[in-house]
Structure formats: structure tokens, C-alpha cells
Design an enzyme around this catalytic site. Structure first.
Site: not given
Length: 383
Positions: A176, A204, A236
Site C-alpha cells: 500500500s 490494492h 477501494k
């Protein structure tokens, strides 16, 4: 209380004090902070789905039909048919037997590691893993072993010398703060050699990389069976909220029985599950979003390199600019904000001392002109 104030004052002096900014618009490439228009380059809305009209309408329709709250934990009376459908579609998407929803990625990581290990086991973690994974290892009864970032020789040595009953190798899929992808091929090979399990936190990576956005294992050519536990977030690339774990039936059933962060928390609102189902459909079919994101990544890296900025070897949406000094990172962040660009300064302890940075996160919703504006503003700071 004086010691607390002294600690806060020390944080300010070191350039490590954190503060919140007040957003007054929907998430996106252009947002409003205190009613001021600002270009945002620090969001995790990688595919530009956080304000997608179809996803918003799915949530609205579900609220009108099912209300707002779920009413209880999943094991009481809060497990809605929309939750169940989302779990089934996520498992199918990733080629795993089952999936299980959690309220947040942090809760998923804590729940998995504490439920699947005891004092006879060892958890092996990359030193740059997300804080939730590190905390999970600490909260568990297992021995926590942290190996240097992506150092497979070190990991191999530690596995070889282990007498643990159960060994679990835990890693971010996409790191990240650095944006690089974990060496999952090597990790899975070591896991097979030493009879260890593998867990990938793909917060991610899911939606962003791999075939149809299936994440970092797919991106590296691995099969679903190569990964024992695949965790992903819905807040996300999905643009919604929540998280999930995909794994074999036996693991998911164990988590339903033993994961305290699942058993003892209220289920997410059904409307969020409805929104995530629509988001998943878009993620699978709209490859152009990932293609456009790649274009923005290439554009930014090319321009930042020409400016002489220190970048890390990342090909993902996370593009850190290393400045080193925490005060400098804070000053650059404030200077950019004065130019209408929101770019967060990331400082210790989130990143190692001496590696303070501006963490650029790019989105498919960013235009070529917006990235050019960011590069132009950075050029002014480089002068």
C-alpha cells in the site's frame, strides 16, 4: 493528561501530526474541500466507481426495499440474501469454493489470523505488510516472524528452521505504501515446499490488476488453488465499503465459527451488498477502466522521471514520490493544496524513518489534463 499533550506537541514539532480534512462532495478526481474545488490524487477509488450512478442506484433501490440497517450480526438475523449472493459471486469470480463478508479489511485480517492460529503456530509476514496484518499477527497466540521486504532467501531460511505445527505466510498483494507487487510465485513455491499456507491481502490489487481485475495472483499467472486465503476490500476499486475473504470451504466454515470480528459484529447494510454486486459486474466487463488507469500511470511516471523525482519501481496505481524528510513532505503537500491539488504526505511510523513521501494514487477517472496539472505543480516545487 500533561504527558498526552507533550506527546502531541512532539508530533507537531517532528512534522508527524495527522489531521483530517473535511470533504463536502462525492469522491472522485475532482472533489470539494470546505466547498473549494480540488483535484484529488490520494484516493483509493482506482476505477472511478465510488460515485458511479448505476452503483448508487443499486444502493438506493435496496434501501427502498430492505431498509438501511441489517439489524444484527450475520449469525443472529443479519445475514441477508444480498450478502449471500455477493459471497457466492465473489467466490465464483476468484475461483474459490467460498467467500465470507467482513465489515472492513482490518476486521477481515484480524479475524482470519486469530481464528486460524494458536500458540503452536507461526505467522510469517513481510515487514512492509499493512498495519492490520501486523496487528493480526500480534493479537494472535501464534509466533510472529517478520522477514525483510520481499526477501525470499530470508523467508526460506526461517521456514526451513521452523518446527511450528501450522505455518502461514501472509503478504500484501500490492504493497500500500510502495506500490510494488509481492513475489507471489516464489512465496507459493516456498509454501508448497514447507507445507505452509498462504494468505494474500489484495486490498490494492482486486479490481485493478489481473484478468478482469482478479488481483495480484492472476496478474502473476497463478491459479486460485495456489493461494489458500485471498482477502479483498470493497472500499477501494469496488468503490463501496466492506471486505471479504475467499478460500476453501473448510477455512470459511472455520471463520464463521471462530473469527471474533465476524461473529461479534453487525452485518453490513444489505444496500452495500447490492452496490457491491453492481460494482463487481462493472469490474468484470469494463476492461477499459484498467486500460485507462495504465495510461495515467505511464503518463505520470514518464513526467515525474523527467522532473528528476525519486520514484519507487511500481507499475500499479500507487506511485510514491520519496522526499525523505517528514517536514519536507508536509511542506510539499501543503504547497500543492494551495494550488488546488490534494496529495497526502505519508510519514513515519506509517513508512520507515527517512522515507517520508507524497503518495500519488491514480484513478481511471483522472484525465490526461489533470495528471499534466499535477506534474506542472510538482515541477514548480522542484525548481
Amino acid at each position: 493528561m500533561k504527558d498526552l499533550q507533550a506527546a502531541l506537541d512532539h508530533r507537531r514539532e517532528q512534522g508527524l501530526y495527522r489531521k483530517r480534512r473535511i470533504l463536502s462532495s462525492a469522491a472522485g478526481a475532482e472533489v470539494k474541500l470546505n466547498e473549494n474545488g480540488t483535484r484529488c490524487f490520494c484516493s483509493n477509488d482506482y476505477l472511478g466507481l465510488a460515485n458511479h450512478p448505476e452503483i448508487a442506484q443499486a444502493a438506493i433501490s435496496a434501501i427502498e426495499k430492505y431498509g438501511v440497517g441489517s439489524g444484527a450480526a450475520h449469525l443472529i438475523c443479519g445475514h441477508h440474501q444480498l450478502h449471500h449472493q455477493l459471497e457466492e459471486e465473489l467466490a465464483d469470480f476468484l475461483g474459490q469454493e467460498r467467500a465470507l463478508l467482513f465489515s472492513t479489511g482490518y476486521m477481515a485480517n484480524i479475524g482470519v489470523i486469530t481464528a486460524l492460529t494458536d500458540k503452536h503456530d507461526t505467522v510469517y509476514e513481510d515487514k512492509l505488510n499493512h498495519a492490520s496484518l501486523i496487528d493480526a499477527g500480534r493479537y494472535s497466540d501464534a509466533e510472529l516472524v517478520r522477514y525483510p521486504h520481499a526477501d525470499m532467501e530470508n523467508l526460506a531460511s526461517r521456514l526451513k528452521n521452523s518446527s511450528a505445527q501450522r505455518k502461514i505466510i501472509v503478504t500484501d498483494g500490492v504493497f500500500s505504501m510502495d506500490g510494488d507487487v509481492a513475489p507471489l510465485k516464489e512465496i507459493t513455491q516456498l509454501a508448497k515446499q514447507h507445507r505452509a499456507w498462504t494468505m494474500v491481502d489484495d486490498a490494492h490489487g482486486i479490481g485493478v490488476i489481473g484478468e478482469q481485475g482478479k488481483g495480484s495472483p492472476s496478474h502473476l499467472g497463478l491459479t486460485p488453488s495456489d493461494i489458500d486465503i485471498h482477502m479483498g476490500t470493497l472500499g477501494k476499486a469496488f468503490g463501496v465499503s466492506g471486505a471479504f475473504v475467499a478460500a476453501r470451504e473448510m477455512i470459511i466454515e472455520t471463520l464463521i465459527q471462530e473469527a471474533r470480528t465476524y461473529v461479534y459484529t453487525t452485518a453490513m447494510p444489505p444496500a452495500l451488498a447490492a452496490a457491491a454486486l453492481t460494482s463487481l459486474s462493472i469490474i468484470k466487463k469494463e476492461d477499459w477502466r484498467r486500460a485507462q488507469l495504465k495510461e495515467r500511470i505511464h503518463q505520470f511516471r514518464k513526467g515525474a522521471t523527467q522532473l528528476g523525482l525519486e520514484l519507487l519501481p511500481s507499475e500499479t496505481a500507487i506511485q510514491p514520490i520519496i522526499l525523505g524528510d517528514a517536514q519536507k513532505a508536509l511542506q510539499w503537500s501543503e504547497a500543492l493544496m494551495n494550488k488546488g491539488i490534494w496529495l497526502s504526505a505519508i510519514r513515519p511510523p506509517t513508512v520507515p524513518k527517512g522515507t517520508a513521501r507524497l503518495r500519488v494514487t491514480l484513478s481511471a477517472s483522472h484525465s490526461e489534463q489533470q495528471v499534466d496539472a499535477l506534474l506542472s505543480a510538482l515541477e514548480g516545487l522542484c525548481a
